[in-house]
Design an enzyme around this catalytic site. Structure first.
Site, PDB file in Angstrom:
ATOM      1  CD  GLU A  47     -12.027   5.495   0.955  1.00 24.77           C
ATOM      2  OE1 GLU A  47     -11.767   4.501   0.244  1.00 24.77           O
ATOM      3  OE2 GLU A  47     -12.907   5.479   1.835  1.00 24.77           O
ATOM      4  CG  PHE A 109     -15.392   0.706  14.390  1.00 23.54           C
ATOM      5  CD1 PHE A 109     -15.169  -0.533  13.787  1.00 23.54           C
ATOM      6  CD2 PHE A 109     -16.156   1.653  13.720  1.00 23.54           C
ATOM      7  CE1 PHE A 109     -15.703  -0.809  12.533  1.00 23.54           C
ATOM      8  CE2 PHE A 109     -16.695   1.375  12.470  1.00 23.54           C
ATOM      9  CZ  PHE A 109     -16.466   0.144  11.873  1.00 23.54           C
ATOM     10  CD  GLN A 110     -14.574   2.549   9.936  1.00 23.90           C
ATOM     11  OE1 GLN A 110     -15.029   3.672  10.102  1.00 23.90           O
ATOM     12  NE2 GLN A 110     -14.864   1.796   8.890  1.00 23.90           N
ATOM     13  CE  LYS A 159     -18.720  11.368  14.914  1.00 21.32           C
ATOM     14  NZ  LYS A 159     -19.460  10.095  14.937  1.00 21.32           N
ATOM     15  CG  MET A 477       6.046  -2.057 -19.286  1.00 24.34           C
ATOM     16  SD  MET A 477       6.924  -1.752 -20.831  1.00 24.34           S
ATOM     17  CE  MET A 477       6.592  -0.017 -21.102  1.00 24.34           C
TER      18      MET A 477
HETATM   19  C1  LIG Z   1      -0.532  -0.797  -8.995  1.00 20.92           C
HETATM   20  C2  LIG Z   1       0.462  -1.421  -9.920  1.00 20.92           C
HETATM   21  N1  LIG Z   1       0.609  -2.755  -9.940  1.00 20.92           N
HETATM   22  C3  LIG Z   1       1.515  -3.325 -10.771  1.00 20.92           C
HETATM   23  C4  LIG Z   1       2.296  -2.568 -11.592  1.00 20.92           C
HETATM   24  C5  LIG Z   1       3.345  -3.214 -12.490  1.00 20.92           C
HETATM   25  N2  LIG Z   1       3.025  -2.947 -13.902  1.00 20.92           N
HETATM   26  C6  LIG Z   1       3.612  -1.991 -14.620  1.00 20.92           C
HETATM   27  S1  LIG Z   1       3.042  -1.876 -16.184  1.00 20.92           S
HETATM   28  C7  LIG Z   1       2.017  -3.181 -15.938  1.00 20.92           C
HETATM   29  C8  LIG Z   1       1.145  -3.677 -17.057  1.00 20.92           C
HETATM   30  C9  LIG Z   1       0.063  -2.722 -17.421  1.00 20.92           C
HETATM   31  O1  LIG Z   1      -0.839  -3.378 -18.273  1.00 20.92           O
HETATM   32  P1  LIG Z   1      -1.988  -2.572 -18.985  1.00 20.92           P
HETATM   33  O2  LIG Z   1      -2.702  -1.714 -18.021  1.00 20.92           O
HETATM   34  O3  LIG Z   1      -2.837  -3.513 -19.753  1.00 20.92           O
HETATM   35  O4  LIG Z   1      -1.178  -1.587 -19.942  1.00 20.92           O
HETATM   36  P2  LIG Z   1      -0.205  -1.937 -21.186  1.00 20.92           P
HETATM   37  O5  LIG Z   1       1.178  -2.109 -20.646  1.00 20.92           O
HETATM   38  O6  LIG Z   1      -0.723  -3.180 -21.832  1.00 20.92           O
HETATM   39  O7  LIG Z   1      -0.301  -0.740 -22.057  1.00 20.92           O
HETATM   40  C10 LIG Z   1       2.124  -3.671 -14.635  1.00 20.92           C
HETATM   41  C11 LIG Z   1       1.382  -4.832 -14.112  1.00 20.92           C
HETATM   42  C12 LIG Z   1       2.124  -1.172 -11.510  1.00 20.92           C
HETATM   43  N3  LIG Z   1       2.862  -0.338 -12.239  1.00 20.92           N
HETATM   44  N4  LIG Z   1       1.191  -0.626 -10.693  1.00 20.92           N
END
Ligand SMILES: Cc1ncc(C[n+]2csc(CCOP(=O)(O)OP(=O)(O)O)c2C)c(N)n1
Length: 572
Positions: A47, A109-110, A159, A477
């Protein structure tokens, strides 16, 4: 008609052609009604991705995106998407099923308190208590989602309401006391703003997502040209000015260009249009545009003065207010002739000097694929015309830096919330809305693995999305921050075990490939684009590249680290 058919009739009248969703117990009557209904339902695999896909549809068209989920876990799975749409002001209508009215409050439920849970992550939400109210509520939901500052609106439908019989009564008027949109702007303020713009010696236009939501790009361009001012667009505003426009500098902020940040720092007038002075743009607020008076135009009065006091606020719709401003400015130019000519010339000289001093240029190597090289090759193929969705992380920032956008609504990313997992489902929505357009989905190896199940949706629907995984083997990042601010103690950021792209795509019935040599980069991208169906290109890039320029958290935006940084103290 049943409540379910009434709902579908409302959607037809709102021009909805596609719903992204996932069925369940309490939405069975709705799905039964959809069985032979002309509105297309796209079965996603989670979702959250239904909401992201609805956002991709909305962001690429300006129309309301629609998603649908069952009660309980279905509804709670929508939450990240709803917050994402709220943060970026995206018009989404979410339909959720609820347990039968008489069971509400019985821990059925749900059962989840969807109305309560989503109160703070929607622009507005409704719980339908009577089938006769359904048309009014659904049309109000579309009106609220798309008017003023757009945002997500949720309609929770028990529902028994889907099953109850009633009539569709057309809704001629929406009257919502307390919901006022001040679209026109105050005439006196607009005049004063025009005078301030005319008098400025170092004006700077700072444009954001509000320009795109208001379809005000043409008006923005006229303003910038009439004033002959330099302009920047935020992450949400990219494409509002064509990237190749001579008055466009680039994106400002944490990973903005040197010229954009220096120009903001030295401007004497900041013309802030449809922006919210986000911390990723301003850095240390007290040091942001320290010499500038601020004109702030926004449709949402709550944004005015929220982060930075406006010397001249205007509450209004960017399109309407900018066209009025342009008329006044053109009159001034005709009657008064050019103003502050030598100061303006000197200002442009400075801005061009900053651009030349530290241009944004992609790193290129003969032995490994630099991530910036990858993005600039995608840019070459796009030529400013393709839709590009990104996920969140380094690849997102490099895409914002190196992909050009000739028009609004081509650049689709999760700005405010920064939701990993966004890029792939957003591309699904964008491709449904723009079946004949080239859609790239540039994702990191981390975010891609959050939305891998949607490969099935792409395959089932034959969507020709071009998926490019910028695979650096890390949560890039986060690794960058650990390297720079936590003494390179890399903690839980290694992504081992990325699947074989050819086998993965092959398992879903489409083509995939992995490359790691810069010599094959161009031909692999061309092969991908030539493929009529979906394509998964896994690009192994140099693992330790960092995104620069970078303003360390809490720093002033003119204190950019351009490359080879000295580690600084850890902060947020
Ligand atoms: C749902 C979620 N969890 C954690 C983060 C924290 N976060 C920001 S950038 C990042 C790394 C992303 O890694 P990747 O998808 O491999 O992209 P890259 O930075 O290597 O281009 C994380 C864990 C986030 N932004 N969103």
């Amino acid at each position: 008609m049943s409540g379910a058919l009434i709902l579908l009739e409302c959607l037809v009248r709102e021009g909805v052609d596609v719903i992204f969703g996932y069925p369940g117990g309490v939405t069975l009557p709705l799905y039964d009604a959809m069985y032979d209904h002309p509105i297309r339902h796209v079965l996603v695999r989670h979702e959250q991705n239904a909401c992201f896909a609805a956002e991709g549809y909305a962001r690429s068209t300006g129309r309301v995106g629609v998603c649908c989920a069952t009660s309980g876990p279905g509804a709670t799975n929508l939450i990240t998407g709803l917050v994402d749409s709220l943060m970026d002001s995206i018009p989404v209508v979410a339909i959720t099923g609820q347990v039968t009215s008489k069971l509400i409050g019985s821990d059925a439920f749900q059962e989840a308190d969807t109305f309560g849970i989503t109160r703070s992550c929607t622009k507005h939400n409704f719980l339908v208590k009577n089938v006769a109210d359904l048309p009014q509520i659904v049309h109000e939901a579309f009106y609220l989602a798309s008017s003023g500052r757009p945002g997500p609106v949720l309609v929770d439908i028990p529902k028994d309401i889907f099953q109850a019989q009633s009539h569709y009564k057309p809704v001629d008027e929406i009257h919502l006391p307390g919901y006022k949109i001040y679209a026109d702007g105050h005439t006196g303020q607009i005049r004063r703003a025009a005078q301030m713009m005319w008098d400025a010696e170092r004006p700077m236009v700072y444009a954001g997502g509000g320009i795109i939501h208001a379809e005000a790009s043409a008006e923005l361009q006229t303003l910038v040209e009439t004033l002959d001012a330099p302009s920047v667009c935020t992450l949400m505003g990219l494409g509002a000015m064509p990237s190749n426009h001579p008055n466009f500098i680039s994106m400002p902020g944490m990973h903005g260009s040197y010229a954009a940040n220096m120009a903001i720092t030295h401007a004497d007038l900041l013309i802030a249009l449809g922006v919210r002075f986000d911390d990723r743009v301003t850095g240390r607020l007290a040091a942001f545009a320290p010499h500038a008076k601020v004109i702030h135009l926004d449709i949402d009065p709550a944004e005015i003065g929220k982060n930075r006091t406006a010397d001249l606020p205007i509450v209004g719709d960017c399109k309407r207010v900018l066209s009025k401003l342009n008329r006044i400015l053109l009159e001034m130019r005709a009657t008064e002739g050019p103003k502050n000519e030598s100061a303006r010339r000197a200002w442009w000289g400075q801005v061009r000097g900053w651009k030349d001093e530290h241009p944004l240029t992609p790193e290129i190597s003969d032995t490994e694929i630099k991530p910036q090289h990858l993005i600039s090759e995608i840019d070459r193929i796009s030529g400013g015309e393709a839709i590009v969705t990104s996920d969140v992380g380094q690849h997102q920032m490099w895409s914002a830096q190196f992909v050009r956008f000739n028009h609004p609504r081509l650049w689709i990313n999760s700005g405010g919330l920064g939701s990993m997992g966004f890029g792939l489902p957003a591309a699904i929505g964008a491709q449904f809305a723009n079946p004949h357009k080239l859609v790239f989905s540039i994702v990191g190896d981390g975010g891609f693995q959050m939305s891998i199940p949607e490969l099935a949706t792409i395959a089932n629907n034959g969507l020709p999305v071009k998926i490019v995984v910028m695979n650096n083997g890390y949560l890039g990042m986060v690794r960058q921050w650990q390297e720079l601010f936590y003494n390179n103690r890399l903690s839980s950021v290694t992504l081992d075990g990325f699947p074989d792209a050819e086998k993965l795509a092959g398992a879903y019935g489409f083509k995939g490939r992995t490359i790691e040599s810069p010599l094959e980069l161009r031909s692999a991208l061309e092969e991908m684009v030539a493929e009529p169906g979906p394509y998964l290109l896994n690009v192994k890039v140099s693992p330790f590249e960092n995104v620069y320029p970078m303003v360390p958290a809490g720093g002033a935006i003119n204190e950019m680290v351009l490359r080879n940084p000295q580690p600084v103290a850890a902060s947020d």
